[in-house]
Write a protein that holds these residues in place. Structure first.
Motif, PDB file in Angstrom:
ATOM      1  N   MET A   1       0.876  -1.157   0.126  1.00 20.49           N
ATOM      2  CA  MET A   1      -0.004  -0.034   0.156  1.00 20.49           C
ATOM      3  C   MET A   1       0.963   1.079   0.045  1.00 20.49           C
ATOM      4  O   MET A   1       1.848   1.394   0.722  1.00 20.49           O
ATOM      5  N   TYR A   2       0.577   2.102  -1.048  1.00 15.40           N
ATOM      6  CA  TYR A   2       1.412   3.249  -0.979  1.00 15.40           C
ATOM      7  C   TYR A   2       0.337   4.695  -0.517  1.00 15.40           C
ATOM      8  O   TYR A   2      -1.089   4.418  -0.708  1.00 15.40           O
ATOM      9  N   THR A   3       0.730   5.414   0.384  1.00 17.86           N
ATOM     10  CA  THR A   3       0.127   6.543   0.910  1.00 17.86           C
ATOM     11  C   THR A   3       0.050   7.588  -0.211  1.00 17.86           C
ATOM     12  O   THR A   3       0.617   8.120  -0.779  1.00 17.86           O
ATOM     13  N   ARG A   4      -1.321   7.677  -0.544  1.00 20.82           N
ATOM     14  CA  ARG A   4      -1.604   8.727  -1.848  1.00 20.82           C
ATOM     15  C   ARG A   4      -1.517  10.126  -1.293  1.00 20.82           C
ATOM     16  O   ARG A   4      -2.028  10.385  -0.202  1.00 20.82           O
ATOM     17  N   LEU A   5      -1.237  10.994  -2.117  1.00 19.46           N
ATOM     18  CA  LEU A   5      -1.037  12.351  -1.775  1.00 19.46           C
ATOM     19  C   LEU A   5      -2.531  13.047  -2.111  1.00 19.46           C
ATOM     20  O   LEU A   5      -2.539  14.246  -1.550  1.00 19.46           O
ATOM     21  N   LEU A   6      -3.227  12.449  -2.841  1.00 23.24           N
ATOM     22  CA  LEU A   6      -4.801  13.146  -2.920  1.00 23.24           C
ATOM     23  C   LEU A   6      -5.428  13.423  -1.660  1.00 23.24           C
ATOM     24  O   LEU A   6      -5.807  12.544  -0.771  1.00 23.24           O
ATOM     25  N   PRO A   7      -5.549  14.761  -1.477  1.00 26.55           N
ATOM     26  CA  PRO A   7      -6.362  15.101  -0.051  1.00 26.55           C
ATOM     27  C   PRO A   7      -7.566  14.325   0.156  1.00 26.55           C
ATOM     28  O   PRO A   7      -8.507  14.344  -0.907  1.00 26.55           O
ATOM     29  N   SER A   8      -7.911  14.192   1.365  1.00 29.31           N
ATOM     30  CA  SER A   8      -9.396  14.002   1.722  1.00 29.31           C
ATOM     31  C   SER A   8     -10.352  14.998   1.708  1.00 29.31           C
ATOM     32  O   SER A   8     -10.178  16.216   1.970  1.00 29.31           O
ATOM     33  N   PRO A   9     -11.512  14.817   0.725  1.00 28.03           N
ATOM     34  CA  PRO A   9     -12.436  16.289   0.667  1.00 28.03           C
ATOM     35  C   PRO A   9     -13.150  16.432   1.906  1.00 28.03           C
ATOM     36  O   PRO A   9     -13.555  15.350   2.681  1.00 28.03           O
ATOM     37  N   ALA A  10     -13.587  17.561   2.037  1.00 22.82           N
ATOM     38  CA  ALA A  10     -14.385  17.871   3.293  1.00 22.82           C
ATOM     39  C   ALA A  10     -15.856  17.999   2.921  1.00 22.82           C
ATOM     40  O   ALA A  10     -16.907  17.944   3.620  1.00 22.82           O
ATOM     41  N   THR A  25      -9.449   1.635  -4.374  1.00 22.98           N
ATOM     42  CA  THR A  25      -8.585   1.531  -3.178  1.00 22.98           C
ATOM     43  C   THR A  25      -8.484   2.670  -2.297  1.00 22.98           C
ATOM     44  O   THR A  25      -8.733   2.684  -1.128  1.00 22.98           O
ATOM     45  N   TRP A  26      -8.297   3.851  -2.942  1.00 29.05           N
ATOM     46  CA  TRP A  26      -8.209   5.170  -2.128  1.00 29.05           C
ATOM     47  C   TRP A  26      -9.551   5.501  -1.346  1.00 29.05           C
ATOM     48  O   TRP A  26      -9.617   5.869  -0.278  1.00 29.05           O
ATOM     49  N   ILE A  27     -10.760   5.288  -1.869  1.00 27.94           N
ATOM     50  CA  ILE A  27     -11.864   5.453  -1.333  1.00 27.94           C
ATOM     51  C   ILE A  27     -12.234   4.442  -0.123  1.00 27.94           C
ATOM     52  O   ILE A  27     -12.874   4.924   0.792  1.00 27.94           O
ATOM     53  N   ARG A  28     -11.676   3.133  -0.255  1.00 32.05           N
ATOM     54  CA  ARG A  28     -12.002   2.309   0.938  1.00 32.05           C
ATOM     55  C   ARG A  28     -11.129   2.650   1.949  1.00 32.05           C
ATOM     56  O   ARG A  28     -11.457   2.509   3.257  1.00 32.05           O
ATOM     57  N   ALA A  29      -9.897   3.142   1.628  1.00 30.49           N
ATOM     58  CA  ALA A  29      -9.082   3.627   2.610  1.00 30.49           C
ATOM     59  C   ALA A  29      -9.627   4.748   3.391  1.00 30.49           C
ATOM     60  O   ALA A  29      -9.550   5.014   4.529  1.00 30.49           O
ATOM     61  N   ARG A  30     -10.171   5.734   2.797  1.00 32.07           N
ATOM     62  CA  ARG A  30     -10.468   7.226   3.263  1.00 32.07           C
ATOM     63  C   ARG A  30     -12.026   7.017   3.850  1.00 32.07           C
ATOM     64  O   ARG A  30     -12.308   7.861   4.756  1.00 32.07           O
ATOM     65  N   PHE A  31     -12.877   6.041   3.246  1.00 30.63           N
ATOM     66  CA  PHE A  31     -14.370   6.302   3.634  1.00 30.63           C
ATOM     67  C   PHE A  31     -14.351   4.693   3.843  1.00 30.63           C
ATOM     68  O   PHE A  31     -15.345   4.052   3.345  1.00 30.63           O
ATOM     69  N   PRO A  32     -13.982   4.195   4.887  1.00 27.53           N
ATOM     70  CA  PRO A  32     -14.325   2.828   5.137  1.00 27.53           C
ATOM     71  C   PRO A  32     -15.667   2.460   5.658  1.00 27.53           C
ATOM     72  O   PRO A  32     -16.016   1.331   5.481  1.00 27.53           O
ATOM     73  N   ASN A  33     -16.517   3.369   6.234  1.00 31.45           N
ATOM     74  CA  ASN A  33     -17.954   3.230   6.718  1.00 31.45           C
ATOM     75  C   ASN A  33     -18.759   3.765   5.837  1.00 31.45           C
ATOM     76  O   ASN A  33     -19.910   3.787   6.236  1.00 31.45           O
ATOM     77  N   ALA A  34     -18.539   4.154   4.697  1.00 32.36           N
ATOM     78  CA  ALA A  34     -19.343   4.788   3.878  1.00 32.36           C
ATOM     79  C   ALA A  34     -20.545   3.709   3.117  1.00 32.36           C
ATOM     80  O   ALA A  34     -19.865   2.486   2.856  1.00 32.36           O
ATOM     81  N   VAL A  35     -21.521   4.115   2.957  1.00 34.49           N
ATOM     82  CA  VAL A  35     -22.573   3.444   2.160  1.00 34.49           C
ATOM     83  C   VAL A  35     -22.267   3.433   0.767  1.00 34.49           C
ATOM     84  O   VAL A  35     -21.861   4.447   0.135  1.00 34.49           O
ATOM     85  N   THR A  36     -22.000   2.090  -0.043  1.00 35.98           N
ATOM     86  CA  THR A  36     -21.358   2.335  -1.178  1.00 35.98           C
ATOM     87  C   THR A  36     -22.317   1.458  -2.485  1.00 35.98           C
ATOM     88  O   THR A  36     -22.771   0.541  -1.967  1.00 35.98           O
ATOM     89  N   TYR A  37     -22.343   2.305  -3.481  1.00 32.07           N
ATOM     90  CA  TYR A  37     -23.020   1.615  -4.703  1.00 32.07           C
ATOM     91  C   TYR A  37     -21.966   1.385  -5.663  1.00 32.07           C
ATOM     92  O   TYR A  37     -21.344   2.249  -6.289  1.00 32.07           O
ATOM     93  N   ASP A  38     -21.629   0.033  -5.914  1.00 36.11           N
ATOM     94  CA  ASP A  38     -20.715  -0.137  -7.097  1.00 36.11           C
ATOM     95  C   ASP A  38     -21.517  -0.553  -8.451  1.00 36.11           C
ATOM     96  O   ASP A  38     -22.098  -1.563  -8.639  1.00 36.11           O
ATOM     97  N   LEU A  39     -21.251   0.543  -9.366  1.00 36.90           N
ATOM     98  CA  LEU A  39     -22.081   0.425 -10.770  1.00 36.90           C
ATOM     99  C   LEU A  39     -21.153  -0.449 -11.746  1.00 36.90           C
ATOM    100  O   LEU A  39     -21.760  -0.543 -12.733  1.00 36.90           O
ATOM    101  N   LEU A  40     -20.096  -1.006 -11.057  1.00 37.96           N
ATOM    102  CA  LEU A  40     -19.539  -2.000 -12.187  1.00 37.96           C
ATOM    103  C   LEU A  40     -20.359  -3.220 -11.893  1.00 37.96           C
ATOM    104  O   LEU A  40     -20.317  -4.212 -12.814  1.00 37.96           O
ATOM    105  N   ASP A  41     -21.123  -3.335 -11.026  1.00 40.28           N
ATOM    106  CA  ASP A  41     -22.483  -4.442 -10.939  1.00 40.28           C
ATOM    107  C   ASP A  41     -23.428  -4.291 -11.896  1.00 40.28           C
ATOM    108  O   ASP A  41     -24.199  -3.365 -11.656  1.00 40.28           O
ATOM    109  N   THR A  42     -23.536  -5.194 -12.848  1.00 42.82           N
ATOM    110  CA  THR A  42     -24.609  -4.788 -13.702  1.00 42.82           C
ATOM    111  C   THR A  42     -25.877  -4.701 -13.282  1.00 42.82           C
ATOM    112  O   THR A  42     -26.798  -4.019 -13.519  1.00 42.82           O
TER     113      THR A  42
END
Length: 383
Positions: A1-10, A25-42
């Motif tokens: 895992m590399y620490t990405r430099l993209l700041p977390s938004p407010a 990967t960045w989203i899972r690391a920064r928002f682990p408890n967020a409700v998620t909709y994965d639209l790669l799921d047909t």
């Protein structure tokens, strides 16, 4: 895992970036408890496109300030109306990620949230995220996508990546009907990466008309595969190249599209590859630090040129990039010409090369690649 430099938004954010850059990967690391909709799921896409209001009913009970992730949001752009409602009435915050901006930017009646969501991008890995421990012998031919950097077989990954883009981003979204002609165009455009773009010549070589070539370049920019570097117009001169240059977002992907991956880069390839690498580092640095200065190049019709020109808050910065291990005095010609036109006190000039020693010649800072990158990410180059 590399620490990405993209700041977390407010606040709510559109997060764009080509596939493989690590958005999920960045989203899972920064928002682990967020409700998620994965639209790669047909199935999920079909369900939400059938009745977008389902999104509102499923999220209406979340507490104010909660984060919600919609991954690959371009597959269901009508959801943005419900996102707008939930931001306004329920004060929810959204991460709306996508690997293509075409349907969002160009679709009719698509709700762009009227400033309620900022727009940001995730780039391939940059030198600062790698702690400057990068091998140019690997990065230039294979690029900086995370799997290409860490994987054992970057060549096979990039070959598959190029084919996947053709199938999933172009064919699946019906961006063009003639996939064969588009594939020919892609190879020719990749071979002309980092060069002044001649639309008529590409059309002739690909066997398609000029307008189709223009449309194909729009597909590349909308699917985030590449971008234009416009020409800078110096007021003191009239005979200057005005056509833009086109760059792919990653030098490894550009090589994959040309079919050159099995071979070591030849001398003619190294210059454009190094330009592409440096330019992508510049774009990432400007984006992650929120400076957003525009980048340009300059070229006179006599062949004198500067690879990158940037107007910053403190003056102009010009860069000449050479895939050479020795810095030749003639490399300074374009830097001198532009500095004289813009003003010596207003312009800082850099020469970037594959040599090992920094130097100062005629007020031009000659820097090895890694020295330049450390200065860039340290805030010393683009202030």
């Amino acid at each position: 895992m590399y620490t990405r430099l993209l700041p977390s938004p407010a606040q709510s954010v559109f997060l764009f970036g080509p596939r493989g850059t690590g958005k999920s990967t960045w989203i899972r690391a920064r928002f682990p408890n967020a409700v998620t909709y994965d639209l790669l799921d047909t199935g999920e896409v079909l369900r939400l496109n059938k009745d977008p209001q389902v999104l509102y009913s499923e999220l209406a009970t979340l507490p104010a300030g909660s984060w919600v992730v919609i991954d690959e949001v371009q597959k269901a752009p009508q959801l943005l109306n419900e996102v707008h409602r939930l931001i306004e009435s329920n004060r929810l915050r959204f991460v709306l990620s996508g690997s293509s901006a075409r349907k969002i930017r160009r679709g009719r009646d698509v709700n762009l949230l009227a400033g309620r969501a900022i727009t940001t991008s995730l780039f391939p890995l940059v030198s600062a995220e790698l702690d400057f421990k990068l091998e140019l012998e690997r990065v230039l031919p294979f690029g900086a996508l995370p799997v290409a950097v860490t994987g054992d077989n970057p060549q096979e990954y990039l070959r598959t990546y190029a084919e996947t883009y053709l199938i999933q981003e172009v064919q699946a979204e019906a961006l063009t009907r003639n996939l064969g002609a588009f594939a020919r165009f892609l190879e020719i455009a990749a071979r002309q990466n980092a060069q002044v773009t001649n639309l008529t010549g590409i059309a002739r070589d690909a066997g398609i008309n000029r307008q189709t070539v223009q449309n194909h370049f729009e597909i590349l920019t909308d699917t985030l595969l590449g971008y234009w570097l416009p020409a800078w117009k110096l007021k003191s001169s009239t005979k200057q190249v005005r056509q833009s240059k086109f760059y792919f977002f990653d030098c490894g992907v550009a090589r994959a599209l040309t079919g050159r991956l099995p071979y070591p880069p030849v001398t003619e390839e190294l210059g454009p590859l190094l330009e592409t690498f440096i330019l992508n580092e510049l774009r990432a640095c400007l984006s992650y630090t929120g400076k957003h200065y525009p980048l340009y190049f300059w070229r006179n019709y006599d062949g004198t040129e500067v690879d990158v020109l940037c107007e910053t808050a403190t003056g102009f910065v010009t860069l000449e990039i050479k895939a050479a291990t020795r810095w030749d005095k003639r490399f300074n010609r374009g830097l001198h010409r532009v500095r004289d036109a813009l003003g010596k006190g207003k312009t800082t000039c850099y020469g970037i090369y594959l040599g090992e020693r920094p130097a100062l010649r005629d007020d031009i800072h000659i820097m090895p690649v890694l020295d330049f990158l450390k200065g860039l990410w340290g805030g010393e180059i683009l202030q």
